[in-house]
Design an enzyme around this catalytic site. Structure first.
Site, short mmCIF file in Angstrom:
data_model
loop_
_atom_site.label_atom_id
_atom_site.label_comp_id
_atom_site.label_asym_id
_atom_site.label_seq_id
_atom_site.Cartn_x
_atom_site.Cartn_y
_atom_site.Cartn_z
N HIS A 48 0.82 -1.21 0.00
CA HIS A 48 0.00 0.00 0.00
C HIS A 48 0.86 1.27 0.00
O HIS A 48 0.48 2.27 0.61
CB HIS A 48 -0.95 0.02 1.21
CG HIS A 48 -2.16 -0.84 1.02
ND1 HIS A 48 -3.22 -0.51 0.20
CD2 HIS A 48 -2.47 -2.05 1.56
CE1 HIS A 48 -4.14 -1.46 0.26
NE2 HIS A 48 -3.71 -2.42 1.07
N GLY A 144 -4.80 -11.72 -3.68
CA GLY A 144 -3.74 -10.75 -3.49
C GLY A 144 -2.49 -11.08 -4.28
O GLY A 144 -1.41 -10.58 -3.97
N SER A 146 -2.42 -10.78 -7.73
CA SER A 146 -2.48 -10.00 -8.96
C SER A 146 -3.08 -10.73 -10.15
O SER A 146 -2.66 -10.52 -11.29
CB SER A 146 -1.06 -9.49 -9.33
OG SER A 146 -1.13 -8.45 -10.27
N ASP A 191 1.81 -3.87 -9.69
CA ASP A 191 1.43 -5.14 -10.30
C ASP A 191 1.81 -5.18 -11.77
O ASP A 191 2.34 -6.18 -12.28
CB ASP A 191 -0.08 -5.36 -10.16
CG ASP A 191 -0.52 -5.45 -8.72
OD1 ASP A 191 0.35 -5.59 -7.84
OD2 ASP A 191 -1.73 -5.38 -8.46
N ASN A 234 -12.46 -8.91 -3.49
CA ASN A 234 -12.12 -8.25 -4.75
C ASN A 234 -12.03 -6.77 -4.47
O ASN A 234 -13.01 -6.12 -4.12
CB ASN A 234 -13.21 -8.54 -5.80
CG ASN A 234 -12.86 -7.96 -7.16
OD1 ASN A 234 -12.67 -6.77 -7.30
ND2 ASN A 234 -12.77 -8.83 -8.15
N LYS A 235 -10.82 -6.19 -4.63
CA LYS A 235 -10.62 -4.80 -4.21
C LYS A 235 -11.40 -3.81 -5.07
O LYS A 235 -11.63 -2.68 -4.64
CB LYS A 235 -9.13 -4.45 -4.21
CG LYS A 235 -8.45 -4.41 -5.58
CD LYS A 235 -6.97 -4.15 -5.41
CE LYS A 235 -6.25 -4.10 -6.76
NZ LYS A 235 -4.79 -3.93 -6.60
#
Length: 468
Positions: A48, A144, A146, A191, A234-235
């Protein structure tokens, strides 16, 4: 700068590639012309902070997205997936539309992001080729690691290759980072960068503005194990991720104003540090000096910035964060600056070990401690962990040098650093103490059920194009 196109090679023949080729021919009634492979990734440290402008340390995985592709002159985009739980999708390649609704985006919308990003580089008069694409993925979804970004990158690379657009790895990574925002996620570019820049055998220190990378040689005997918590998020389906982006931006803007800068021009905590020309320790002190640890209300922020709701919305918020009324600024900013320091120290420890300045054991212990500190910060300051992630980190104590959540968090995976001789014992322990109780996922307990949720990994190479 090397380009992907210049490195096109022949695809390795195995059961997966044979199945992909066969299914492609069944669905599209023609053979594939080329294949595209893009790996997943695990971030070792630096979570982050990419969208705040700070460097990260990921490595590419063996798990990947593999596309079989053919072109036509009809201008249609036809998508199919080996996993039949993902519905097929057709549209005109000249009419790519990404219409988002509440909830998680559809799988093909990530693909459309990549197509749209490349098409926007082309002139309006350009003749667009149609694409037939069959997708095979081995990256666990919502883990997480990618999987979504890998699909965006694969789509962009396939579209660029089909239209003979030659881009450097840095250029196409930048395109992919920008076009993935069509899905609503305000990511920072890690990513996409590791997807194209990864080198087999080493992790990468990736820095931004401008995008650049350098190899990180890991200590001899270091093994990383990925363990899925089985909690999925799911972000792009919630505002949690973008809320953190906004909180970091507001923290930077308030500190900027307190230091006499034009706050409206400040978007990232890293940008602020560059303008102030101070080190990370000083930025941590600025956080302590200018931000408080209580929850900020929107009215308080507007008063501090001497701004209006309309101006705050246009300069600081995003489309899905305009309804935010409370913010934690001290905690988010402190995590970012301290995590950026941990990345620097992680890189320095690795370089010192490779250069003979420290023993392998000493270095592994130091790296493990940095990973543990990272997880504690993500749990307590950034508040993006999950009880199941915390449990995996706790269980890792004793056998692993350190463990931490990897990826956006709120579910997904942990990455643990181990000595090679402890890997089997560690994985057996997790099967007994963690996964044995997960009856909804683990039914028989044979090894095949664990292949996608618990595995050791080594750094792999980045994206490739293969000619059939």
């Amino acid at each position: 700068m090397s380009s992907i196109k210049a490195e096109a090679t022949t695809l390795q023949v195995n059961d997966r590639s044979r199945l992909l080729k066969t299914k492609f021919a069944e669905v599209f009634k023609c053979p594939p012309e080329f294949y595209v492979r893009v790996p997943g990734r695990v971030n070792l440290i630096g979570e982050h902070i990419d969208y705040s402008g700070y460097g990260v340390c990921p490595m590419a995985l063996q798990q990947d997205i593999l596309l079989a592709v053919s072109t036509d002159n009809e201008g249609s985009l036809r998508l199919a997936n080996l996993d039949e739980t993902f519905a097929s999708y057709d549209c005109s390649i000249r009419d790519v539309s990404i219409d988002l609704t509440d909830g998680a985006p559809q799988w093909y919308q990530y693909f459309l992001c990549g197509v749209k990003g490349i098409c926007e580089l082309m002139s309006i008069e350009a003749r667009l080729k149609g694409l037939c694409v069959m997708v095979s993925g081995t990256i666990p979804k919502s883990a997480g690691l990618s999987s979504s970004s890998a699909l965006v990158c694969a789509a962009a690379l396939a579209t660029a290759f089909a239209h003979e657009i030659e881009l450097s790895k840095e250029e196409i990574a930048d395109v992919c980072a920008k076009c993935e925002r069509y899905i609503g996620t305000q990511g920072g570019g890690m990513d996409q960068a590791i997807a194209f820049l990864a080198t087999k055998g080493c992790a990468k220190l990736i820095k931004f503005d401008p995008l650049r990378s350098e190899d990180v040689r890991l200590p001899s005997g270091a093994v990383f194990v990925i363990a899925h918590s089985l909690a999925e998020l799911n972000k792009a389906a919630t505002a949690d991720y973008n809320c953190r982006v906004v909180e970091c931006r507001l923290a930077a803007q308030i500190i900027a104003k307190e230091n006499g800068l034009e706050w409206k021009n400040i978007k990232k905590l890293g940008q602020l540090q560059s303008i102030l020309k101070v080190d990370l320790e000083t930025m941590c002190n600025f956080v302590k000096k200018h931000l408080h640890g209580d929850i900020y209300q929107k009215d308080e922020i507007m008063k501090l910035l001497e701004t209006t709701p309309t101006e705050l919305e246009s300069t600081s918020l995003t489309a899905n964060t305009t309804r935010m009324d409370t913010f934690k600024l001290y905690q988010r900013a402190m995590h970012v600056y301290e995590e950026a320091l941990r990345v620097e120290r992680f890189h320095a420890e690795c370089a010192n070990s490779v250069g003979g300045g420290a023993s392998g054991e000493t270095t592994l212990e130091a790296l493990g401690n940095l990973m543990l500190a990272s997880h504690a910060s993500l749990r307590d300051l950034y508040e993006c962990s999950h009880p199941q992630l915390d449990r995996l980190v706790e269980l890792s104590s004793g056998l692993a040098y350190g463990a931490r959540l990897t990826g956006a968090g709120w579910g997904g995976c942990v990455v643990a650093l181990l000595a090679k001789e402890n890997v089997d014992q560690y994985m057996t322990m997790l099967k007994q103490k963690y996964y044995k109780s997960c009856h909804q996922i683990i039914k028989n307990g044979d090894d095949s059920e664990y292949n996608s949720i618990l595995f050791a990994t080594e750094p792999q190479s980045g994206a490739s194009v293969y000619i059939d």
